[in-house]
Design an enzyme around this catalytic site. Structure first.
Site, PDB file in Angstrom:
ATOM      1  N   TRP A 156       0.833  -1.194   0.000  1.00 17.18           N
ATOM      2  CA  TRP A 156       0.000   0.000   0.000  1.00 17.18           C
ATOM      3  C   TRP A 156       0.873   1.252   0.000  1.00 17.18           C
ATOM      4  CZ3 TRP A 156      -1.095  -4.237   3.147  1.00 17.18           C
ATOM      5  CH2 TRP A 156      -2.234  -4.951   2.790  1.00 17.18           C
ATOM      6  N   HIS A 175      -6.744   1.843   2.206  1.00 14.63           N
ATOM      7  CA  HIS A 175      -7.811   0.856   1.983  1.00 14.63           C
ATOM      8  C   HIS A 175      -8.911   1.095   3.027  1.00 14.63           C
ATOM      9  CE1 HIS A 175      -5.290  -2.205   4.605  1.00 14.63           C
ATOM     10  NE2 HIS A 175      -5.310  -1.004   5.105  1.00 14.63           N
ATOM     11  N   ARG A 201      -3.828   6.002  -2.973  1.00 15.22           N
ATOM     12  CA  ARG A 201      -2.543   5.285  -3.090  1.00 15.22           C
ATOM     13  C   ARG A 201      -1.542   6.147  -3.850  1.00 15.22           C
ATOM     14  NH1 ARG A 201      -3.987  -0.982  -3.268  1.00 15.22           N
ATOM     15  NH2 ARG A 201      -5.542  -0.851  -1.620  1.00 15.22           N
ATOM     16  N   GLN A 215     -13.368   1.837  -2.423  1.00 12.22           N
ATOM     17  CA  GLN A 215     -13.430   0.434  -2.010  1.00 12.22           C
ATOM     18  C   GLN A 215     -14.697   0.219  -1.178  1.00 12.22           C
ATOM     19  OE1 GLN A 215      -9.886  -0.759   0.153  1.00 12.22           O
ATOM     20  NE2 GLN A 215      -8.854  -1.370  -1.728  1.00 12.22           N
ATOM     21  N   VAL A 258      -5.515 -11.447   7.428  1.00 13.32           N
ATOM     22  CA  VAL A 258      -6.405 -12.608   7.249  1.00 13.32           C
ATOM     23  C   VAL A 258      -5.592 -13.889   7.228  1.00 13.32           C
ATOM     24  CG1 VAL A 258      -8.335 -11.520   6.043  1.00 13.32           C
ATOM     25  CG2 VAL A 258      -6.343 -12.250   4.732  1.00 13.32           C
ATOM     26  N   ALA A 312     -13.683 -11.285   6.014  1.00 14.64           N
ATOM     27  CA  ALA A 312     -13.673  -9.887   5.578  1.00 14.64           C
ATOM     28  C   ALA A 312     -13.287  -9.841   4.108  1.00 14.64           C
ATOM     29  CB  ALA A 312     -12.679  -9.077   6.404  1.00 14.64           C
TER      30      ALA A 312
HETATM   31  C1  YSA Z   1      -8.238  -8.065   1.921  1.00 10.51           C
HETATM   32  C2  YSA Z   1      -8.608  -8.929   2.937  1.00 10.51           C
HETATM   33  C3  YSA Z   1      -9.590  -8.511   3.802  1.00 10.51           C
HETATM   34  O1  YSA Z   1      -9.933  -9.315   4.844  1.00 10.51           O
HETATM   35  C4  YSA Z   1     -10.229  -7.288   3.673  1.00 10.51           C
HETATM   36  C5  YSA Z   1      -9.839  -6.472   2.646  1.00 10.51           C
HETATM   37  C6  YSA Z   1      -8.863  -6.838   1.785  1.00 10.51           C
HETATM   38  C7  YSA Z   1      -8.450  -5.929   0.708  1.00 10.51           C
HETATM   39  C8  YSA Z   1      -7.264  -5.064   1.091  1.00 10.51           C
HETATM   40  N1  YSA Z   1      -7.589  -4.124   2.109  1.00 10.51           N
HETATM   41  C9  YSA Z   1      -6.781  -4.338  -0.119  1.00 10.51           C
HETATM   42  O2  YSA Z   1      -6.814  -3.125  -0.202  1.00 10.51           O
HETATM   43  N2  YSA Z   1      -6.373  -5.130  -1.102  1.00 10.51           N
HETATM   44  S1  YSA Z   1      -5.885  -4.606  -2.547  1.00 10.51           S
HETATM   45  O3  YSA Z   1      -4.801  -3.701  -2.389  1.00 10.51           O
HETATM   46  O4  YSA Z   1      -5.621  -5.736  -3.363  1.00 10.51           O
HETATM   47  O5  YSA Z   1      -7.123  -3.816  -3.124  1.00 10.51           O
HETATM   48  C10 YSA Z   1      -8.421  -4.389  -3.169  1.00 10.51           C
HETATM   49  C11 YSA Z   1      -9.078  -4.102  -4.501  1.00 10.51           C
HETATM   50  O6  YSA Z   1      -9.028  -2.706  -4.761  1.00 10.51           O
HETATM   51  C12 YSA Z   1      -8.354  -4.736  -5.660  1.00 10.51           C
HETATM   52  O7  YSA Z   1      -8.799  -6.066  -5.832  1.00 10.51           O
HETATM   53  C13 YSA Z   1      -8.755  -3.865  -6.803  1.00 10.51           C
HETATM   54  O8  YSA Z   1     -10.041  -4.219  -7.264  1.00 10.51           O
HETATM   55  C14 YSA Z   1      -8.852  -2.505  -6.169  1.00 10.51           C
HETATM   56  N3  YSA Z   1      -7.649  -1.710  -6.389  1.00 10.51           N
HETATM   57  C15 YSA Z   1      -6.432  -1.853  -5.830  1.00 10.51           C
HETATM   58  N4  YSA Z   1      -5.591  -0.916  -6.225  1.00 10.51           N
HETATM   59  C16 YSA Z   1      -6.294  -0.118  -7.061  1.00 10.51           C
HETATM   60  C17 YSA Z   1      -7.595  -0.632  -7.171  1.00 10.51           C
HETATM   61  N5  YSA Z   1      -8.531  -0.036  -7.937  1.00 10.51           N
HETATM   62  C18 YSA Z   1      -8.171   1.059  -8.599  1.00 10.51           C
HETATM   63  N6  YSA Z   1      -6.935   1.619  -8.558  1.00 10.51           N
HETATM   64  C19 YSA Z   1      -5.987   1.068  -7.791  1.00 10.51           C
HETATM   65  N7  YSA Z   1      -4.789   1.648  -7.711  1.00 10.51           N
END
Ligand code: YSA
Length: 344
Positions: A156, A175, A201, A215, A258, A312
């Site tokens: 992140w 997030h 981000r 999100q 998780v 989650a």
């Molecule tokens: C994971 C486990 C949990 O128990 C709860 C939540 C999570 C998700 C975690 N907090 C998270 O942020 N994961 S992630 O970085 O992979 O982002 C989740 C989703 O946000 C991705 O699957 C994607 O659909 C979207 N995403 C990530 N970066 C992005 C984005 N969408 C647009 N622009 C970006 N830069």
């Protein structure tokens, strides 16, 4: 004197009948009935008449005065009505003309999608909870089992606040997961919550990545919650949102908060799974990360992990309309190009 009065009456009435506007009428009033008007001077001259003529001349003069005043009033009323009719004619409104079209606004595709996602989960018994975008390091990382200097922080890229002082305790949330901690700190299980919001981000943008996006976080904590509850909930969600035809898959993934962790992806709408630029030749577009809430996270909020378990998930909102409407660049969402926005 009586003849003089008769002539005055005839002349005044003849002039009155020719008058067609209010300013002429006022002049007429002053000429005959004003303090220095013709009739008033006749009345004044009555005193010089012999007593036997004075009474009948006086009575006639008063009759004429009353007559002229009554005629004046009638005329004035008539002229005022005429004037009103003329004004109404001039400013006439044609109520049958079609009105000017009122341009109707529309909801942004992100807002529409957010509402749809919320509706689906609300119908499954989830409650909506919202929280701050400016967050503490503690909620965004620490309490989610990501201590300082943990390599997972690189997942992140963070916008830190107060950077001039070198203080790294406040940030723009990367997030929506910090909302899990905030909620669990304030309530006891059972929990079924959905937490939508903006996240930030510090990363370069491309067709599927923005530096600000939305999100939706989901959290369910109770006794006896298992991985199959997670899978059932998310696959049912995907079925309702995308329809039966779209494929969904779970794959192992790692998130420090998780255990086990998964990512969920939907088959690419452009290449139908064959592989293309948008899906990075994988045939799949990842929409969320998920998993079973880590026992350490439960302990942090004083939930006993031997009694409670939970799942989650956190999904990227913009990726969903991209899949549904065939939008091949996420940067279109916040570029404010009306040609794009008007299509929804
Ligand atoms: C994971 C486990 C949990 O128990 C709860 C939540 C999570 C998700 C975690 N907090 C998270 O942020 N994961 S992630 O970085 O992979 O982002 C989740 C989703 O946000 C991705 O699957 C994607 O659909 C979207 N995403 C990530 N970066 C992005 C984005 N969408 C647009 N622009 C970006 N830069």
């Amino acid at each position: 004197m009586l003849t003089e009065l008769e002539e005055l009456r005839t002349k005044a009435l003849a002039e009155l009948s020719r008058i067609d506007n209010l300013s002429e009428l006022e002049k007429w009033r002053v000429r005959y009935l004003g303090r220095k008007g013709a009739l008033t001077s006749v009345l004044r001259g009555l005193g010089s008449l012999p007593i036997e003529d004075r009474r009948s001349a006086g009575a006639t003069a008063n009759d004429i005065k009353a007559l002229l005043e009554a005629e004046l009033q009638r005329k004035e009323q008539g002229l005022r009505e005429k004037e009103l009719v003329a004004v109404l004619e001039q400013t006439r409104i044609d109520v049958s003309l079609p009105g000017y079209p009122v341009p109707l606004g529309r909801l942004h595709p992100t807002t529409r999608t957010l509402r749809e996602i919320c509706d689906i989960f609300v119908s499954m018994g989830f409650q909506i909870v919202e929280g701050p975008e400016v967050e503490w390091d503690y909620y965004n990382f620490e309490a989610l089992n990501i201590p300082k200097d943990h390599p997972a922080r690189d997942m992140w890229a963070t916008f830190w606040l107060d950077t001039e002082s070198g203080d790294r305790s406040r940030l723009l949330r990367t997030h929506t997961s910090p909302m899990q901690i905030r909620l669990m700190e304030t309530v006891r299980p059972p929990i079924r919550a959905l937490m939508p919001g903006r996240v930030y981000r510090y990363e370069a943008t491309d067709a599927t990545h923005e530096s600000m996006f939305y999100q939706v976080e989901g959290l369910a904590v109770d006794q006896g919650i298992t991985m199959s509850d997670l899978k059932g909930t998310l696959f049912e969600f995907a079925r309702r949102l995308f329809g039966e035809g779209r494929k969904a898959r779970f794959r192992c993934d790692y998130f420090p908060f998780v255990e086990p962790g998964v990512e969920m992806a939907i088959d690419c709408f452009i290449c139908q799974g064959a592989g293309c630029r948008l899906c990075g030749n994988t045939g799949w577009i990842e929409i969320l990360g998920a998993g079973m809430v880590h026992p350490e996270v439960l302990r942090r909020v004083n939930y006993d992990p031997d009694i409670y378990t939970g799942f989650a998930f956190g999904m990227g909102v913009e990726r969903i309309p991209m899949l549904r409407y065939g939008i091949d660049d996420i940067r279109l969402f916040y570029g404010n190009d009306l040609r794009f926005l008007k299509q929804f």
